[in-house]
Design a protein around this motif. Structure first.
Motif, PDB file in Angstrom:
ATOM      1  N   ALA A  96       0.842  -1.195   0.000  1.00  0.00           N
ATOM      2  CA  ALA A  96       0.000   0.000   0.000  1.00  0.00           C
ATOM      3  C   ALA A  96       0.880   1.248   0.000  1.00  0.00           C
ATOM      4  N   LEU A 100       1.488   3.919  -3.169  1.00  0.00           N
ATOM      5  CA  LEU A 100       1.151   5.332  -2.965  1.00  0.00           C
ATOM      6  C   LEU A 100       2.375   6.209  -3.237  1.00  0.00           C
ATOM      7  N   ARG A 166      -8.198   2.226   0.518  1.00  0.00           N
ATOM      8  CA  ARG A 166      -7.520   1.884  -0.721  1.00  0.00           C
ATOM      9  C   ARG A 166      -8.474   1.427  -1.804  1.00  0.00           C
ATOM     10  N   THR A 169      -8.762  -4.125  -3.638  1.00  0.00           N
ATOM     11  CA  THR A 169      -7.409  -4.481  -4.044  1.00  0.00           C
ATOM     12  C   THR A 169      -7.411  -5.893  -4.603  1.00  0.00           C
ATOM     13  N   GLY A 179      -3.706  -1.927  -5.778  1.00  0.00           N
ATOM     14  CA  GLY A 179      -4.924  -1.182  -6.060  1.00  0.00           C
ATOM     15  C   GLY A 179      -4.948  -0.688  -7.488  1.00  0.00           C
ATOM     16  N   GLY A 185      -9.754   1.149  -6.741  1.00  0.00           N
ATOM     17  CA  GLY A 185      -8.384   1.250  -6.232  1.00  0.00           C
ATOM     18  C   GLY A 185      -7.675   2.444  -6.832  1.00  0.00           C
ATOM     19  N   LEU A 189      -6.536   6.196  -5.110  1.00  0.00           N
ATOM     20  CA  LEU A 189      -5.125   6.608  -5.088  1.00  0.00           C
ATOM     21  C   LEU A 189      -4.958   8.107  -5.331  1.00  0.00           C
ATOM     22  N   GLU A 266      -1.087   9.000   5.123  1.00  0.00           N
ATOM     23  CA  GLU A 266      -1.796   7.746   5.391  1.00  0.00           C
ATOM     24  C   GLU A 266      -2.782   7.927   6.532  1.00  0.00           C
ATOM     25  N   TRP A 271      -5.101   5.381   5.013  1.00  0.00           N
ATOM     26  CA  TRP A 271      -4.497   4.505   4.008  1.00  0.00           C
ATOM     27  C   TRP A 271      -3.826   3.347   4.730  1.00  0.00           C
TER      28      TRP A 271
END
Lengths: 326, 351
Positions: A96, A100, A166, A169, A179, A185, A189, A266, A271
């Motif tokens: 994750a 990102l 997210r 996924t 994602g 997903g 983002l 996050e 996140w």
């Protein structure tokens, strides 16, 4: 070239050892690990037995070597809080954060470099001034505020994009969850990536602009113009390439910070990455996770720096030959 | 025969906060086909700016404010950026002072050459590369074929200047502007580079505008010489005439300031008192009047334009063809004693 790579690699190992030592000392000396593991009513004898079993009575050097050996095998012990292996916990959160960070860095580069080139070439136009004003906002507004503002405007008021998580996924080979492959997903983002990348974008833009202004004043650019080369060849072939060395350095270092400081983004966007895990670990004094996180971030920085060094060589022949002669 | 380059009443202005500076003021000169014109002057006299103005690369906010520049009879100072770009490199080549910084450090020599060749000529990659190699051979780089793939930092300063010359001559320009091409080089290499430049240009029939403050280089290389002072023309003429019989008091001062091997080693060098005025503070009348031994009232009020003086033209009232407006008798006599005299009085002085 290979000698150069090996030398840099040895240096990188040295840095990792030092970080490992710090991480180990934290593990060992921030509070007593035994206290974290047992209840208040455990007898001193039981504590001593546990201490012996865990090897905490051994000399520090032996403990450190054991820590290193385990770290190399990606074994960072068990989280106090989740009662699960730290390595597995981090592995489940790593994709994750990396996805990102990668998207943020890409956004920062893809937008920052062209904006920097434009503002460098046409520094007196209205648009260039506008870019500079925007960049000032990007540099000075704190990340969490940008995130909250984006959520407020785009998610709450306009309802265009999701404000947290997210999305769906997809698991790849049981090791990685991505994602990138689902619509939700990808949509999820966008906001966090912009939030996380905005500062880097403005930084890259200002850096490229400054470097462009400098390079455009050099004799070789004047000489390139005097030879009648086209504007494109001069600006992008001769000028831009000469701005790349510092841009690569800063981008590389910034990629490290993007990963390390994804924590705030996050948190704002809930996140499910390492940053969130780390914050929970700090709140619960979950030292194995903190130690592993420290090592991991250090490793990423060192690895990125190593790659950056190799990239220099690819861009600038002077570095290559300077090293070869030694 | 049309002049290769003809500059008429050129004025270059640089707007600043404190007002508009005139870096070049009312400058006119011609360069004939195949001729080497030396341009000399102190730092800040406007030598390099003249070169930049001709090739259309004045640093903004500098601009050509008046006058015209003609190349082979065609006016080029009012061309659009794209048309001007097509003239640069193809019809006017330029060489800069510092060979260490003139070449892009990140590209191989061969790539910089072929890139330039392909900009000006429709050739295949292979043909362009062959031409690049031939050029490198011509400028005297040993093992030219192998050196094509070398980077600039692998060359010495003199070798780099040879590469720069090759780059400037890529498209056989009719005019080469060499802006202090040897100033940054070792003395031992300077002569070679100048000789090389002169030979290549004369082989190609190219005219040269050689900007320098080294009178030795001028004396050896140039056919004619143009002396600038504070952005204005002081004197222009055949190199022998200007060196042996300078007709402007400033040129006279310059020439007597050159040490000579035959001279008395204990004798002090002559020097011109004072310094060239800053562009913002050029005196009224003749720019040189505060430093001139022969200045009289008219020099402080009115600006002299070039008058024929011997074989040269000198912007000095000592040479005003109108006897009624010449300097007072004592001034004229003092000047004549130093070899500066009105044209009609000593016509043989320049031969």
């Amino acid at each position: 070239m290979i000698a150069f790579a090996i030398r840099r690699f040895v240096q990188a190992l040295g840095v990792m050892l030092v970080v490992a030592l710090i991480s180990f000392l934290m593990f060992r000396f921030v509070g007593d690990p035994v206290n974290q593991l047992v209840g208040v009513d455990t007898s001193p004898a039981e504590r001593e037995a546990l201490r012996q079993a865990l090897g905490l009575n051994d000399p520090v050097m032996i403990q450190f070597s054991r820590f290193i050996v385990r770290a190399v095998q990606i074994d960072f012990g068990i989280s106090y809080q989740f009662k699960q292996p730290v390595a597995a916990l981090i592995a489940s959160r790593l994709p994750a954060t990396l996805e990102l960070s990668f998207v943020s860095a890409l956004f920062a580069l893809a937008v920052g470099v062209p904006m920097g080139v434009y503002t460098g070439l046409y520094r007196n136009t209205l648009l260039a001034r506008g870019f500079l004003a925007i960049s000032l906002i990007g540099v000075s507004l704190p990340t969490f505020l940008i995130g909250i503002l984006l959520i407020f405007v785009v998610s709450v008021n306009l309802g265009w994009l999701p404000s947290f998580g997210r999305g769906e996924t997809v698991s790849i080979g049981g090791m990685w969850t991505t994602g990138f492959l689902t619509r939700s997903g990808l949509l999820s983002l966008i906001l966090p990536a912009i939030t996380l990348g905005l500062f880097q974008m403005t930084l890259i833009m200002r850096l490229v602009r400054g470097e462009m202004l400098e390079v455009l004043r050099t004799d070789y650019i004047k000489f390139a113009r005097a030879r009648g080369l086209s504007r494109r060849a001069v600006n992008f072939g001769h000028a831009l390439k000469n701005t790349l060395v510092p841009v690569i350095t800063i981008t590389g270092l910034q990629l490290g910070s993007i990963i390390a400081f994804a924590i705030i983004t996050e948190t704002v966007f809930q996140w499910p990455g390492m940053g969130l895990l780390f914050l929970q670990a700090v709140q619960n004094v979950d030292i194995p996770i903190m130690a592993a996180y420290l090592l991991l971030i250090a490793f990423l920085f060192v690895a990125i720096n190593f790659i950056v060094d190799l990239l220099y060589v690819a861009v600038d022949p002077r570095i290559r030959l300077g090293e070869a002669r030694r | 025969m049309t002049a290769t380059l003809s500059v008429r009443n050129l004025r270059v202005e640089i707007p600043t906060r404190g007002g508009v500076l005139r870096a070049i003021d009312d400058l006119s000169f011609d360069i004939a086909p195949g001729e080497v014109l030396g341009v000399v002057g102190e730092s800040g006299a406007g030598k390099s700016i003249t070169g930049s103005a001709i090739i259309g690369l004045l640093e903004p906010p500098g601009r050509v404010a008046a006058g015209e520049i003609r190349l082979g009879g065609e006016r080029i100072d009012d061309l659009g950026p794209d048309q001007m770009r097509r003239i640069r490199g193809r019809r006017i080549g330029m060489i800069f002072q510092d060979p260490l910084t003139s070449l892009n450090p990140l590209y191989r020599i061969g790539d910089q050459l072929t890139e330039t060749i392909l900009t000006h000529e429709r050739l295949s990659q292979r043909a362009a590369r062959d031409k690049a190699q031939k050029l490198l051979e011509e400028v005297g780089i040993p093992a030219a074929g192998a050196r094509l793939s070398a980077y600039p930092h692998q060359f010495s300063g003199g070798m780099r200047q040879r590469v720069v010359i090759a780059l400037a001559l890529c498209a056989d320009p009719e005019l080469v502007i060499a802006d202090e091409p040897t100033t940054a080089l070792d003395v031992s290499v300077q002569a070679q580079i100048i000789a090389l430049l002169k030979r290549l240009c004369s082989e190609r029939g190219a005219s040269v505008m050689l900007i320098t403050h080294d009178m030795g280089v001028i004396a050896e290389t140039a056919d004619r010489v143009c002396v600038l002072y504070a952005g204005r023309l002081a004197e222009i003429g055949p190199v022998r005439a200007v060196v042996k019989h300078p007709q402007h008091p400033y040129t006279h001062g310059l020439m007597s300031a050159i040490p000579s091997l035959a001279g008395d080693p204990d004798e002090e060098l002559a020097q011109i008192p004072g310094a060239m005025p800053r562009l913002g503070a050029i005196p009224d009348g003749c720019a040189f009047n505060p430093r001139c031994d022969h200045a009289f009232a008219r020099c402080r009020a009115e600006r002299p334009h070039p008058y024929p003086a011997g074989a040269s033209d000198a912007a000095c009232f000592l040479h005003d063809p109108d006897p009624a407006r010449r300097p007072p008798e004592p001034v004229a006599r003092a000047a004549a004693a130093r070899g500066i005299a009105a044209a009609d009085e000593t016509p043989e002085a320049t031969s």
